[in-house]
Write an enzyme that holds these catalytic residues in place. Structure first.
Site, short mmCIF file in Angstrom:
data_model
loop_
_atom_site.label_atom_id
_atom_site.label_comp_id
_atom_site.label_asym_id
_atom_site.label_seq_id
_atom_site.Cartn_x
_atom_site.Cartn_y
_atom_site.Cartn_z
N CYS A 205 74.72 -62.50 85.83
CA CYS A 205 73.38 -62.05 85.62
C CYS A 205 73.27 -61.37 86.82
CB CYS A 205 72.95 -62.51 85.15
SG CYS A 205 71.49 -61.40 84.45
N CYS B 201 69.60 -60.72 87.35
CA CYS B 201 68.65 -62.04 87.17
C CYS B 201 68.62 -62.49 88.57
CB CYS B 201 69.41 -63.26 85.66
SG CYS B 201 69.39 -62.52 84.50
N ASP B 202 70.01 -63.31 89.00
CA ASP B 202 70.29 -63.43 90.24
C ASP B 202 70.32 -62.80 92.08
OD1 ASP B 202 69.81 -66.52 88.52
OD2 ASP B 202 71.46 -66.25 87.49
C1 LIG Z 1 73.54 -67.36 84.41
C2 LIG Z 1 72.57 -67.10 83.74
C3 LIG Z 1 71.65 -66.90 84.06
C4 LIG Z 1 70.00 -65.34 83.63
N1 LIG Z 1 69.13 -66.15 84.48
C5 LIG Z 1 68.10 -65.17 83.59
C6 LIG Z 1 66.88 -64.32 84.05
O1 LIG Z 1 66.55 -65.33 85.39
N2 LIG Z 1 65.45 -63.91 83.53
C7 LIG Z 1 66.32 -63.72 82.36
O2 LIG Z 1 64.98 -62.58 82.13
N3 LIG Z 1 67.43 -63.19 81.88
C8 LIG Z 1 67.90 -64.36 82.41
N4 LIG Z 1 69.61 -64.42 81.58
C9 LIG Z 1 69.49 -63.64 80.74
C10 LIG Z 1 68.88 -64.78 78.68
O3 LIG Z 1 69.28 -66.12 79.01
C11 LIG Z 1 69.40 -64.12 77.82
O4 LIG Z 1 69.41 -62.61 78.25
C12 LIG Z 1 68.74 -64.44 76.81
O5 LIG Z 1 68.44 -66.48 77.18
C13 LIG Z 1 68.91 -64.05 75.54
O6 LIG Z 1 68.46 -64.31 74.92
P1 LIG Z 1 68.72 -65.11 72.91
O7 LIG Z 1 67.16 -65.52 72.64
O8 LIG Z 1 69.43 -62.94 72.48
O9 LIG Z 1 69.74 -65.53 73.55
P2 LIG Z 1 70.34 -66.85 73.75
O10 LIG Z 1 69.63 -67.32 74.94
O11 LIG Z 1 72.14 -66.73 74.05
O12 LIG Z 1 71.08 -68.35 72.47
C14 LIG Z 1 71.34 -67.68 71.76
C15 LIG Z 1 71.35 -69.03 70.83
O13 LIG Z 1 72.04 -68.93 69.48
C16 LIG Z 1 72.54 -69.91 69.08
N5 LIG Z 1 73.68 -69.99 68.52
C17 LIG Z 1 74.61 -68.82 68.46
N6 LIG Z 1 76.11 -69.14 67.65
C18 LIG Z 1 75.16 -69.38 66.78
C19 LIG Z 1 75.30 -70.22 65.17
N7 LIG Z 1 76.79 -70.10 64.60
N8 LIG Z 1 73.89 -71.16 64.58
C20 LIG Z 1 73.10 -71.50 64.79
N9 LIG Z 1 73.22 -70.90 66.33
C21 LIG Z 1 74.09 -70.47 67.31
C22 LIG Z 1 73.07 -71.06 70.77
O14 LIG Z 1 73.54 -72.24 70.42
C23 LIG Z 1 71.74 -70.64 71.39
O15 LIG Z 1 70.80 -71.29 71.24
C24 LIG Z 1 70.22 -65.68 82.59
C25 LIG Z 1 72.20 -65.53 81.84
C26 LIG Z 1 72.44 -66.70 81.96
C27 LIG Z 1 73.94 -66.55 81.41
#
Ligand SMILES: Cc1cc2nc3c(=O)[nH]c(=O)nc-3n(C[C@H](O)[C@H](O)[C@H](O)COP(=O)(O)OP(=O)(O)OC[C@H]3O[C@@H](n4cnc5c(N)ncnc54)[C@H](O)[C@@H]3O)c2cc1C
Length: 314
Positions: free
Chosen positions: A138, A141-142
């Site tokens: 990302c 992000c980084d």
């Molecule tokens: C390395 C890295 C660094 C990042 N740094 C930043 C940053 O500094 N700032 C920023 O704003 N964003 C950052 N991001 C992006 C950010 O992490 C994502 O945009 C954000 O986490 C998305 O949130 P979400 O809740 O949609 O999904 P996610 O955080 O992806 O969470 C998905 C959830 O769904 C669950 N899940 C999946 N399938 C199932 C299932 N079948 N049953 C039950 N649960 C399930 C998973 O276990 C997880 O808990 C970064 C991403 C990465 C990979």
């Protein structure tokens, strides 16, 4: 012991910023939500170190700590957070049916899908070892951690071009590794990177190994036409070869785009199925940030609350 079949008003699938934010709003609205964490409690941010761009943390915070705060806040208002994976669904029934760990059946008036999207990785050992230590998926992000430094990015699509351009505003030089002798990005995006003096495109080039013990300090690459290997000094390595939304179990019911991102009705989190809402990265192939995920999590809880109010008045 949990009953084999349980009835809930609001079922939240996923424990990233979207799921926990939905849980905070739904629990404060008195809807007693149940949230299943999935295999990655806390979501994608649990694999990153410093989060510097989430408002409210002026001194930055680690991803795992931030997600602990989210969980505590959701639990404080009565969300039941449970470890478990949604393994199948049936959205033809009302209430909707969701099976957890192939065992527990949940009947839910509303289902909030917040299962996120996973970055695709190259799959080499050094990438895993140095993840979060200079390797990232990302740039937004980084990238800031590498300001004034030389970095490399892998990918040839629109996102890779977008991220390379973003990095060029912060870093002193960006090597863009393209596997073929052409890119699949749109012409306009290709032009943008090709005309950028801070971006050097390395055609027919693949990653052999990311170098460094505790942090990235270089990259060994090879030309897949000539086989020639060479090394470049970099401190950040970005992978931009796409994301895979975690939406497979919903595909028989929910409308999605070709990549598997859930389609929502513009201006809302409503899906094509009444009572099923989608938030966070699972429905966002553009922004993919914690704050946007949290924002749509809030929207999903409010949409669910309004739907339930109408449903109860029917
Ligand atoms: C390395 C890295 C660094 C990042 N740094 C930043 C940053 O500094 N700032 C920023 O704003 N964003 C950052 N991001 C992006 C950010 O992490 C994502 O945009 C954000 O986490 C998305 O949130 P979400 O809740 O949609 O999904 P996610 O955080 O992806 O969470 C998905 C959830 O769904 C669950 N899940 C999946 N399938 C199932 C299932 N079948 N049953 C039950 N649960 C399930 C998973 O276990 C997880 O808990 C970064 C991403 C990465 C990979």
């Amino acid at each position: 012991m949990k009953p084999e079949i349980e009835k809930v008003k609001v079922l939240i699938i996923g424990s990233g910023p979207a799921g926990y934010t939905a849980a905070i709003y739904a629990s404060r609205a008195g809807l007693s939500p149940v949230l299943y964490t999935g295999a990655q409690p806390g979501g994608q941010l649990t694999i990153t170190n410093d989060v510097e761009n989430y408002p409210g943390y002026p001194n930055s915070i680690t991803g795992p700590e931030m997600m602990e705060d989210f969980r505590k806040q959701a639990e404080r208002f009565g969300t039941q957070v449970r470890y478990g994976l949604a393994t199948s669904v049936d959205f033809t029934t009302k209430p909707h049916t969701v099976i957890i760990d192939e065992q527990v059946t949940i009947h839910a008036d509303t289902v909030l899908i917040s299962t996120g999207a996973s970055a695709k990785w190259l799959g080499i050992e050094s990438e895993t070892r140095l993840n979060g230590k200079g390797v990232s998926a990302c740039a937004v992000c980084d990238g800031f951690f590498f300001r004034g430094q030389e970095v490399a990015i892998v990918g040839a699509g629109d996102t890779a071009c977008e991220e390379a351009s973003y990095l060029s505003n912060i870093c002193s030089k960006v090597y863009m590794l393209v596997r073929k002798d052409e890119m699949r990005a749109s012409q306009i995006m290709q032009k943008r990177v090709m005309n950028n003096p801070k971006i050097e495109i390395l055609w027919n080039t693949e990653t052999d190994e990311i170098l460094g013990e505790d942090e990235v300090n270089g990259l060994r690459i090879f030309n897949n036409k000539t086989g020639e290997k060479s090394e470049i000094a970099i401190s950040g390595f970005f992978v931009a070869i796409g994301h895979q939304p975690n939406t497979g179990i919903f595909k028989d019911y929910i409308h999605m785009d070709e990549a598997g991102y859930i389609k929502t009705i513009p201006g809302s989190t409503k899906t094509n199925i009444e009572g099923v809402f989608a938030c966070g990265d699972a429905q966002d192939n553009i922004y993919r940030q914690a704050v946007t995920a949290a924002g749509t999590g809030c929207m999903a809880a409010l949409d669910a609350e309004r739907y339930l109010a109408e449903f109860e008045n029917d």
